[in-house]
Design a protein around this motif. Structure first.
Motif, PDB file in Angstrom:
ATOM      1  N   GLN A 101      35.067  48.437  31.224  1.00 53.10           N
ATOM      2  CA  GLN A 101      36.266  47.761  31.671  1.00 53.10           C
ATOM      3  C   GLN A 101      36.577  48.422  33.117  1.00 53.10           C
ATOM      4  O   GLN A 101      37.060  47.495  33.973  1.00 53.10           O
ATOM      5  CB  GLN A 101      37.497  48.464  30.896  1.00 53.10           C
ATOM      6  N   ALA A 102      36.236  49.637  33.575  1.00 50.10           N
ATOM      7  CA  ALA A 102      36.440  50.038  34.918  1.00 50.10           C
ATOM      8  C   ALA A 102      35.508  49.315  35.875  1.00 50.10           C
ATOM      9  O   ALA A 102      36.078  48.841  37.052  1.00 50.10           O
ATOM     10  CB  ALA A 102      36.340  51.497  34.936  1.00 50.10           C
ATOM     11  N   THR A 103      34.391  48.903  35.343  1.00 54.46           N
ATOM     12  CA  THR A 103      33.488  48.018  36.561  1.00 54.46           C
ATOM     13  C   THR A 103      34.172  46.815  36.620  1.00 54.46           C
ATOM     14  O   THR A 103      33.948  46.225  37.721  1.00 54.46           O
ATOM     15  CB  THR A 103      32.209  47.844  35.768  1.00 54.46           C
ATOM     16  N   TYR A 104      34.563  46.051  35.440  1.00 50.58           N
ATOM     17  CA  TYR A 104      35.026  44.773  35.566  1.00 50.58           C
ATOM     18  C   TYR A 104      36.399  44.865  36.495  1.00 50.58           C
ATOM     19  O   TYR A 104      36.601  44.072  37.445  1.00 50.58           O
ATOM     20  CB  TYR A 104      35.471  44.445  34.227  1.00 50.58           C
ATOM     21  N   ALA A 105      37.283  45.841  36.142  1.00 55.24           N
ATOM     22  CA  ALA A 105      38.480  45.997  37.035  1.00 55.24           C
ATOM     23  C   ALA A 105      38.127  46.103  38.531  1.00 55.24           C
ATOM     24  O   ALA A 105      38.689  45.681  39.538  1.00 55.24           O
ATOM     25  CB  ALA A 105      39.278  47.297  36.577  1.00 55.24           C
ATOM     26  N   ARG A 106      37.253  47.020  38.991  1.00 57.13           N
ATOM     27  CA  ARG A 106      36.779  47.190  40.138  1.00 57.13           C
ATOM     28  C   ARG A 106      36.160  45.731  40.846  1.00 57.13           C
ATOM     29  O   ARG A 106      36.574  45.368  42.110  1.00 57.13           O
ATOM     30  CB  ARG A 106      35.488  48.131  40.281  1.00 57.13           C
ATOM     31  N   GLU A 107      35.602  44.757  40.018  1.00 54.65           N
ATOM     32  CA  GLU A 107      34.966  43.690  40.557  1.00 54.65           C
ATOM     33  C   GLU A 107      36.173  42.705  40.743  1.00 54.65           C
ATOM     34  O   GLU A 107      36.525  42.003  41.807  1.00 54.65           O
ATOM     35  CB  GLU A 107      34.125  42.991  39.596  1.00 54.65           C
ATOM     36  N   LEU A 108      37.489  42.816  40.033  1.00 57.49           N
ATOM     37  CA  LEU A 108      38.484  42.082  40.188  1.00 57.49           C
ATOM     38  C   LEU A 108      39.082  42.342  41.165  1.00 57.49           C
ATOM     39  O   LEU A 108      39.561  41.277  42.158  1.00 57.49           O
ATOM     40  CB  LEU A 108      39.501  41.959  38.887  1.00 57.49           C
ATOM     41  N   ALA A 109      39.572  43.662  41.310  1.00 59.21           N
ATOM     42  CA  ALA A 109      40.106  44.239  42.577  1.00 59.21           C
ATOM     43  C   ALA A 109      39.235  43.873  44.206  1.00 59.21           C
ATOM     44  O   ALA A 109      40.013  43.389  44.962  1.00 59.21           O
ATOM     45  CB  ALA A 109      40.128  45.710  42.581  1.00 59.21           C
ATOM     46  N   ALA A 110      38.112  43.931  43.941  1.00 64.28           N
ATOM     47  CA  ALA A 110      37.110  43.619  45.184  1.00 64.28           C
ATOM     48  C   ALA A 110      37.401  42.083  45.358  1.00 64.28           C
ATOM     49  O   ALA A 110      37.325  41.602  46.523  1.00 64.28           O
ATOM     50  CB  ALA A 110      35.872  44.023  45.007  1.00 64.28           C
ATOM     51  N   ASP A 111      37.624  41.194  44.348  1.00 63.97           N
ATOM     52  CA  ASP A 111      37.967  39.782  44.537  1.00 63.97           C
ATOM     53  C   ASP A 111      39.257  39.506  44.988  1.00 63.97           C
ATOM     54  O   ASP A 111      39.527  38.152  45.068  1.00 63.97           O
ATOM     55  CB  ASP A 111      37.391  39.186  43.268  1.00 63.97           C
ATOM     56  N   GLY A 112      40.185  40.538  44.889  1.00 61.14           N
ATOM     57  CA  GLY A 112      41.688  40.442  45.402  1.00 61.14           C
ATOM     58  C   GLY A 112      42.497  39.934  44.179  1.00 61.14           C
ATOM     59  O   GLY A 112      43.640  39.584  44.360  1.00 61.14           O
ATOM     60  N   GLN A 113      41.975  40.028  43.292  1.00 59.89           N
ATOM     61  CA  GLN A 113      42.748  39.709  41.743  1.00 59.89           C
ATOM     62  C   GLN A 113      43.541  40.968  41.258  1.00 59.89           C
ATOM     63  O   GLN A 113      42.850  41.493  40.220  1.00 59.89           O
ATOM     64  CB  GLN A 113      41.865  39.219  40.888  1.00 59.89           C
ATOM     65  N   LEU A 114      44.541  41.417  42.059  1.00 61.06           N
ATOM     66  CA  LEU A 114      44.862  42.957  41.825  1.00 61.06           C
ATOM     67  C   LEU A 114      45.774  42.929  40.443  1.00 61.06           C
ATOM     68  O   LEU A 114      45.539  43.981  39.795  1.00 61.06           O
ATOM     69  CB  LEU A 114      45.659  42.961  42.813  1.00 61.06           C
ATOM     70  N   ALA A 115      46.525  41.810  40.019  1.00 61.27           N
ATOM     71  CA  ALA A 115      47.218  41.769  38.915  1.00 61.27           C
ATOM     72  C   ALA A 115      46.302  41.816  37.625  1.00 61.27           C
ATOM     73  O   ALA A 115      46.447  42.694  36.555  1.00 61.27           O
ATOM     74  CB  ALA A 115      48.112  40.478  38.826  1.00 61.27           C
ATOM     75  N   ALA A 116      45.361  41.237  37.837  1.00 61.97           N
ATOM     76  CA  ALA A 116      44.227  41.082  36.545  1.00 61.97           C
ATOM     77  C   ALA A 116      43.514  42.453  36.699  1.00 61.97           C
ATOM     78  O   ALA A 116      43.213  42.949  35.454  1.00 61.97           O
ATOM     79  CB  ALA A 116      43.240  39.972  37.043  1.00 61.97           C
TER      80      ALA A 116
END
Length: 179
Positions: free
Chosen positions: A16-31
Motif C-alpha cells: 500500500q505504501a509503495t502504491y501511495a508513493r507512486e500516486l503521490a509522485a504522479d500528483g494524485q494527492l487525494a488518492a
C-alpha cells in the motif's frame, strides 16, 4: 499493475505504501492520502499531508490534519493516529488542532485507566461542545469526530426531540414490559 496488486493484497501495508508513493509522485494527492491511510507509514503520510495542505488555502491546513487523524481514529487505528499526529509535529496553532491534541490525550488517559469509560464519554462530549465551532467549519470533520467519539468513547450525539421520541417508541415496541 501496482493498483491491481494492492487490491489483491489490501492488507499488505508495504505494498500500500509503495502504491501511495507512486500516486503521490504522479500528483494524485487525494488518492495517495486514501492509500496512505491504510499503509501504516505515518512519516510519509505526514509529508504527503503537508505537501497537499501547501497546495490548499492557508487557513485550511488544519483541516487536512484533522481529517487524516480523525479518520484513523474513527476506523479504529488509534496508534496510527497518534503516530501521524506526532509526525505532523503535534500541531496546536488552531482550535481544531487543540481539539485533536485533547482527544488524543483523552484516549491515552482512557487507555491507562486514569479516566474510566464514563469519564471518557463525558469528557469527549465536553470537547465536542467546546470545539463545535471549529469542528463545524467542515461537516466531514464533524462527522469524523462523531464517528471517532462513538467508536473510542461510546459517545452518542445529542438527539433532537423528535429523534428522542422515536427512540423511546422503538424501545417500547422492542420491550413491551418497559415503562
Amino acid at each position: 499493475m501496482l493498483r491491481a496488486a494492492c487490491k489483491l493484497a489490501a492488507s499488505s501495508a508495504p505494498l500500500q505504501a509503495t502504491y501511495a508513493r507512486e500516486l503521490a509522485a504522479d500528483g494524485q494527492l487525494a488518492a495517495a492520502a486514501r492509500v496512505f491511510a491504510s499503509a501504516d507509514a505515518p512519516a510519509e503520510y505526514a509529508m504527503l499531508l503537508k505537501r497537499w495542505a501547501a497546495e490548499g488555502y492557508a487557513g485550511e491546513s488544519d483541516l487536512f490534519t484533522a481529517r487524516a487523524v480523525l479518520h484513523l481514529l474513527a476506523t479504529g487505528r488509534a496508534e496510527q493516529a497518534e503516530t501521524l499526529y506526532k509526525a505532523l509535529g503535534a500541531p496546536d496553532a488552531t482550535p481544531l488542532e487543540h481539539f485533536l491534541g485533547h482527544v488524543l490525550e483523552l484516549l491515552r488517559l482512557t487507555r491507562s485507566y486514569r479516566v474510566g469509560s464514563e469519564g471518557g464519554r463525558l469528557a469527549f462530549d465536553a470537547l465536542i461542545r467546546s470545539y463545535s465551532k471549529a469542528l463545524t467549519r467542515d461537516q466531514n470533520v464533524m462527522k469524523l469526530a462523531q464517528a471517532a467519539g462513538a467508536r473510542l468513547f461510546r459517545w452518542e450525539p445529542p438527539q433532537t426531540p423528535m429523534q428522542s421520541m422515536m427512540k423511546n417508541m422503538m424501545k417500547m415496541f422492542e420491550d413491551p414490559q418497559a415503562p
